[in-house]
Design an enzyme around this catalytic site. Structure first.
Site: not given
Length: 155
Positions: A102, A107, A114
């Site tokens: 998560e 962010n 990611y």
């Protein structure tokens, strides 16, 4: 940069980095509770100093990245990417089918990291994270090891 298993002796430095990185940091007792057989805790060292860490829980054949943080002085140096690649490789080596995580909706730096490593958004958890006056949503991201294999081309 070297990566090694995190030890409980590292917790003073971990807590310092945690407070640099998060408005709502984990407590020492939360970290201590992660030292168990179904968790993997990684320490990233630079110049013989702890500069980051990752906490991963193994559950039902999946690796769940619970916490990844890099010291403020080492951000944007590739340290987080190195740590992420390490935990992904170890999870695959340990037979996990995917890595889940998560990330705060706000962010964007972490989301971009990611995504650049192959993670995709698979869901949203409304109000998952504590915030100022309101809670903040989390995006759920996953990297499936099956999808990393090359699929055969046309016959």
């Amino acid at each position: 940069m070297t990566i090694r298993p995190l030890s409980q002796d590292d917790l003073p430095e971990v807590l310092d980095i945690e407070c640099q990185g998060y408005s709502f940091p984990w407590s020492e007792s939360v970290f201590r509770g992660c030292f168990r057989p179904d968790y993997r805790l990684w320490a990233l060292e630079m110049c013989d100093r702890l500069s980051g860490y990752a906490v991963v829980a193994y559950m039902a054949g999946e690796a769940h990245l619970l916490n990844l943080c890099v010291a403020a002085s080492q951000r944007r140096s590739g340290a987080g990417r190195r740590l992420l690649r390490h935990l992904v490789a170890e999870s695959a080596r340990d037979g996990m089918s995917q890595v889940l995580l998560e990330v705060r909706d706000s962010n964007t730096g972490a989301m971009n990291l990611y995504a650049s490593e192959g993670f995709s958004v698979i869901g949203r958890r409304p109000g998952y994270y504590p915030g100022g006056r309101e809670r903040e949503d989390a995006l759920v991201m996953a990297l499936s090891f099956d999808s990393r294999c090359d699929s055969p081309g046309p016959p």
